[in-house]
Design a protein around this motif. Structure first.
Motif, mmCIF file in Angstrom:
data_model
loop_
_atom_site.group_PDB
_atom_site.id
_atom_site.type_symbol
_atom_site.label_atom_id
_atom_site.label_comp_id
_atom_site.label_asym_id
_atom_site.label_seq_id
_atom_site.Cartn_x
_atom_site.Cartn_y
_atom_site.Cartn_z
ATOM 1 N N ILE A 250 0.830 -1.208 0.000
ATOM 2 C CA ILE A 250 0.000 0.000 0.000
ATOM 3 C C ILE A 250 0.867 1.261 0.000
ATOM 4 C CG2 ILE A 250 -1.557 1.362 1.454
ATOM 5 C CD1 ILE A 250 -2.948 -1.275 2.200
ATOM 6 N N LEU A 251 1.930 1.267 0.806
ATOM 7 C CA LEU A 251 2.818 2.435 0.868
ATOM 8 C C LEU A 251 3.543 2.663 -0.455
ATOM 9 C CD1 LEU A 251 4.320 1.992 4.452
ATOM 10 C CD2 LEU A 251 2.596 3.644 3.718
ATOM 11 N N VAL A 252 3.990 1.578 -1.080
ATOM 12 C CA VAL A 252 4.658 1.710 -2.389
ATOM 13 C C VAL A 252 3.676 2.269 -3.416
ATOM 14 C CG1 VAL A 252 5.689 0.425 -4.298
ATOM 15 C CG2 VAL A 252 6.376 -0.069 -1.953
ATOM 16 N N GLY A 253 2.426 1.794 -3.367
ATOM 17 C CA GLY A 253 1.431 2.276 -4.315
ATOM 18 C C GLY A 253 1.167 3.761 -4.181
ATOM 19 N N LEU A 254 1.017 4.226 -2.958
ATOM 20 C CA LEU A 254 0.778 5.655 -2.741
ATOM 21 C C LEU A 254 1.960 6.502 -3.191
ATOM 22 C CD1 LEU A 254 -0.944 5.543 0.771
ATOM 23 C CD2 LEU A 254 -2.006 6.198 -1.396
ATOM 24 N N PHE A 255 3.172 6.013 -2.922
ATOM 25 C CA PHE A 255 4.365 6.740 -3.347
ATOM 26 C C PHE A 255 4.436 6.835 -4.872
ATOM 27 C CE2 PHE A 255 8.958 6.812 -4.404
ATOM 28 C CZ PHE A 255 9.296 8.005 -3.771
ATOM 29 N N GLY A 256 4.102 5.722 -5.534
ATOM 30 C CA GLY A 256 4.114 5.721 -6.997
ATOM 31 C C GLY A 256 3.086 6.655 -7.595
ATOM 32 N N VAL A 257 1.899 6.697 -6.997
ATOM 33 C CA VAL A 257 0.841 7.598 -7.474
ATOM 34 C C VAL A 257 1.288 9.046 -7.366
ATOM 35 C CG1 VAL A 257 -1.415 8.516 -6.839
ATOM 36 C CG2 VAL A 257 -1.113 6.075 -7.088
ATOM 37 N N THR A 258 1.935 9.389 -6.266
ATOM 38 C CA THR A 258 2.366 10.773 -6.051
ATOM 39 C C THR A 258 3.374 11.210 -7.100
ATOM 40 O OG1 THR A 258 2.024 10.501 -3.662
ATOM 41 C CG2 THR A 258 3.396 12.348 -4.385
ATOM 42 N N LEU A 259 4.389 10.391 -7.329
ATOM 43 C CA LEU A 259 5.412 10.747 -8.309
ATOM 44 C C LEU A 259 4.844 10.863 -9.717
ATOM 45 C CD1 LEU A 259 8.549 8.654 -7.241
ATOM 46 C CD2 LEU A 259 8.087 11.078 -6.846
ATOM 47 N N SER A 260 4.001 9.923 -10.093
ATOM 48 C CA SER A 260 3.525 9.882 -11.476
ATOM 49 C C SER A 260 2.574 11.027 -11.798
ATOM 50 C CB SER A 260 2.853 8.536 -11.757
ATOM 51 O OG SER A 260 1.788 8.315 -10.861
ATOM 52 N N ILE A 261 1.738 11.438 -10.834
ATOM 53 C CA ILE A 261 0.812 12.526 -11.131
ATOM 54 C C ILE A 261 1.546 13.870 -11.191
ATOM 55 C CG2 ILE A 261 0.105 13.054 -8.766
ATOM 56 C CD1 ILE A 261 -2.119 12.949 -11.929
ATOM 57 N N VAL A 262 2.607 14.015 -10.410
ATOM 58 C CA VAL A 262 3.438 15.220 -10.527
ATOM 59 C C VAL A 262 4.089 15.273 -11.898
ATOM 60 C CG1 VAL A 262 5.498 16.379 -9.658
ATOM 61 C CG2 VAL A 262 3.835 15.456 -8.046
ATOM 62 N N SER A 263 4.591 14.127 -12.342
ATOM 63 C CA SER A 263 5.190 14.050 -13.679
ATOM 64 C C SER A 263 4.171 14.404 -14.758
ATOM 65 C CB SER A 263 5.750 12.645 -13.912
ATOM 66 O OG SER A 263 6.219 12.498 -15.223
ATOM 67 N N PHE A 264 2.936 13.945 -14.579
ATOM 68 C CA PHE A 264 1.886 14.253 -15.555
ATOM 69 C C PHE A 264 1.652 15.761 -15.646
ATOM 70 C CE2 PHE A 264 -2.363 14.616 -17.280
ATOM 71 C CZ PHE A 264 -2.453 13.568 -18.176
ATOM 72 N N GLY A 265 1.721 16.451 -14.509
ATOM 73 C CA GLY A 265 1.504 17.893 -14.512
ATOM 74 C C GLY A 265 2.559 18.666 -15.273
ATOM 75 N N PHE A 266 3.769 18.105 -15.354
ATOM 76 C CA PHE A 266 4.850 18.758 -16.097
ATOM 77 C C PHE A 266 4.903 18.330 -17.564
ATOM 78 C CE2 PHE A 266 6.816 19.459 -11.834
ATOM 79 C CZ PHE A 266 7.018 20.830 -11.955
ATOM 80 N N SER A 267 3.951 17.540 -18.001
ATOM 81 C CA SER A 267 3.965 17.010 -19.367
ATOM 82 C C SER A 267 3.226 17.954 -20.318
ATOM 83 C CB SER A 267 3.312 15.624 -19.410
ATOM 84 O OG SER A 267 3.968 14.723 -18.538
ATOM 85 N N ASN A 268 3.916 18.408 -21.333
ATOM 86 C CA ASN A 268 3.276 19.230 -22.357
ATOM 87 C C ASN A 268 3.526 18.691 -23.757
ATOM 88 O OD1 ASN A 268 5.964 19.841 -22.604
ATOM 89 N ND2 ASN A 268 5.747 22.000 -22.000
ATOM 90 N N ARG A 269 4.055 17.474 -23.834
ATOM 91 C CA ARG A 269 4.212 16.755 -25.091
ATOM 92 C C ARG A 269 3.467 15.433 -24.973
ATOM 93 N NH1 ARG A 269 5.682 21.055 -26.135
ATOM 94 N NH2 ARG A 269 7.598 21.767 -27.159
ATOM 95 N N PHE A 270 2.975 14.944 -26.092
ATOM 96 C CA PHE A 270 2.142 13.752 -26.035
ATOM 97 C C PHE A 270 2.910 12.546 -25.493
ATOM 98 C CE2 PHE A 270 -0.254 10.151 -27.856
ATOM 99 C CZ PHE A 270 -1.510 10.463 -27.354
#
Length: 506
Positions: free
Chosen positions: A109-129
């Protein structure tokens, strides 16, 4: 809610030595409220981070320039973004479930939450497909929480309170969707909405969807901290399955009382008796059964009692995901093309209002409906409401095109109410899946299998339905409404397959 029949503790009964269950009184086991609340909290970020992109994903696709300025092609690329998350999750979710059977639920569960946090931050910085695609894949690969949380909930409850506990799960999902839709709709492109305040910062001009993503990540971070500090491990893996003899004796007595209680109940009320704690072989020889249970053979869950509910879970996931994708896609499409022409703000508010009502109603209505109708009848009846949700799309499109605003909003409300009724199906099918698990030791593998198939179908759903949507518009199939009638046909076929579900839970 189901009830445990516990023997009376009076001195007269103790002296009689008969141990009769006839004088037992109905007494439900209290819910472990703190641990249940934590599990609901750690489940919520998955829905939040998955849904936060829905209000603006179509605008995001168009802003990358990949559609070449053709609005009708938006569905192809938006569907790909939404599908990849579930496709990658389908590859990894079963392994997360099996890992949790060995090392425990909390670390996964802890690994999952950590992964969700990193990936959604990365999504916010994405401006290329390609950046969007990479971030979405990472989110799916690192998040294995949904199956593990279901296992954890099963392990901290029993047959007397499991239905009540699982009735809260849609509230966690709904809360995640509420926050996701609201955050994604209100906070997307803040520089354009608030040019005199947020618009002063170049960061929000360069990354117009960073703000909703970082807010979603902060919720996931908060859930991680709470889980790390307060979540208790519900299982300690296969290494600690050999319990003491006294514990097994207590479990044996509890199971005997459960068997008597079930047999004393009328047949029409046995739908409340949820997954058994131990089978007859385990009652007869608890120690040898415990040793045998360490052989978590995956093939033992490939039985009809498991596979039929799992297949239904997959089909339900497919159709539900198609519906969830069509909502922002159709709502954001311009009115001349058969859509409603809503902004990201309006889409976020509409979808968050639906989620809020859905979660509240599910918590209070589902246990009562389950007792009244039974799992099979409730599942089939609720599933049939998908026909209403899909058939209202072309009607709304017609009304919007002809500027029948009052009628359009009335039909939209009917659609949202029908979609709320549909969500009874999730609680029903989860109970069926847990009920079919051969043993408690295989709960992780059973839920992992269900979530794997569910993720696979959720991966297929967006790309299929969004492509059909785009194709219907490009080729003007059935006046651009072909996709909705295809979905209604699929719903009817699945309703026919529903007859194979057991009538009640054992």
């Amino acid at each position: 809610m189901a009830h445990i029949y516990r023997p009376s503790s009076t001195s007269e009964e103790k002296q009689s030595g008969e141990g009769e269950l006839g004088e037992a009184v109905p007494l439900p086991t209290p819910l472990p409220k703190t641990q249940l609340a934590i599990l609901l909290l750690v489940q919520m970020p998955e829905q939040l981070t998955a849904s936060v992109v829905y209000p603006f994903v179509n605008q995001l696709v168009r802003s990358t320039g990949i559609t070449g300025g053709d609005e009708r092609k938006t569905g192809y690329y938006a569907g790909l973004i939404e599908s990849l998350y579930y496709a990658v999750e389908a590859v990894t979710i079963l392994q997360w479930g099996r890992v949790s059977d060995h090392i425990g639920r909390k670390p996964v569960i802890l690994v999952g939450l950590f992964g969700v946090t990193l990936s959604i931050v990365s999504f916010g910085f994405s401006n290329r497909f390609w950046m969007i695609i990479l971030s979405r894949c990472a989110q799916g690969a690192l998040n294995g929480n949904i199956g593990v949380v279901k296992c954890n909930m099963t392990e901290i409850t029993d047959a007397s309170n499991m239905a009540q506990a699982f009735a809260w799960l849609p509230l966690a999902w709904a809360t995640g969707y509420i926050l996701g839709f609201l955050i994604g709709g209100v906070l997307s492109d803040p520089a354009a909405k608030w040019p005199n305040s947020v618009g002063r910062y170049p960061l929000f001009h360069r990354y117009p969807y960073f703000l909703p993503c970082i807010v979603a990540a902060s919720v996931s971070t908060f859930a991680w901290i709470i889980a790390f500090l307060y979540l208790k491990e519900s299982t300690h893996g296969t290494a600690s399955k050999n319990r003491s003899a006294s514990h097994n004796d207590d479990t044996q007595k509890s199971s005997v009382m459960w068997a008597a209680a079930i047999h004393d109940k009328p047949a029409d009320t046995q739908v409340d008796i949820l997954p058994r704690m131990l089978d007859e072989a385990e009652i007869a020889s608890p120690v040898s059964s415990s040793l045998e249970s360490t052989r978590t053979d995956f093939r033992s869950i490939l039985i009809p009692g498991v596979m039929i509910p799992v297949l239904h879970y997959g089909l339900l996931s497919f159709i539900d995901q198609c519906m969830l994708v069509l909502m922002p896609l159709m709502y954001s499409t311009s009115r001349p093309l058969g859509g409603l022409g809503f902004s990201s703000n309006t889409i976020g508010l509409v979808m968050s209002a639906w989620s809020m009502l859905n979660g509240t109603i599910q918590v209070y209505a589902f246990p009562r409906l389950l007792r009244q109708f039974g799992p099979k009848r409730l599942y089939i009846t609720s599933f049939a409401f998908f026909l209403i949700t899909f058939s209202t799309y072309p009607l709304m499109g017609y009304m919007a095109k002809h500027k029948m605003e009052a009628g359009m909003w009335l039909v939209l409300c009917v659609q949202l109410v029908a979609y709320i009724v549909v969500y009874n199906t999730y609680s029903c099918i989860i109970l069926y899946i847990n009920n079919g698990a051969p043993s408690k030791d295989l709960l992780g593998a059973t839920n992992g299998l269900a979530q794997t198939l569910g993720s696979m179908m959720r991966a297929v759903g967006p790309i299929v339905v969004s492509s059909l949507f785009a194709l219907s518009l490009e080729k003007n199939l059935a006046g651009g409404t072909f996709v909705y009638w295809v979905m209604c046909t699929i719903v009817i076929l699945v309703l026919g397959f529903s007859t194979y579900l057991p009538k009640s839970l054992t």
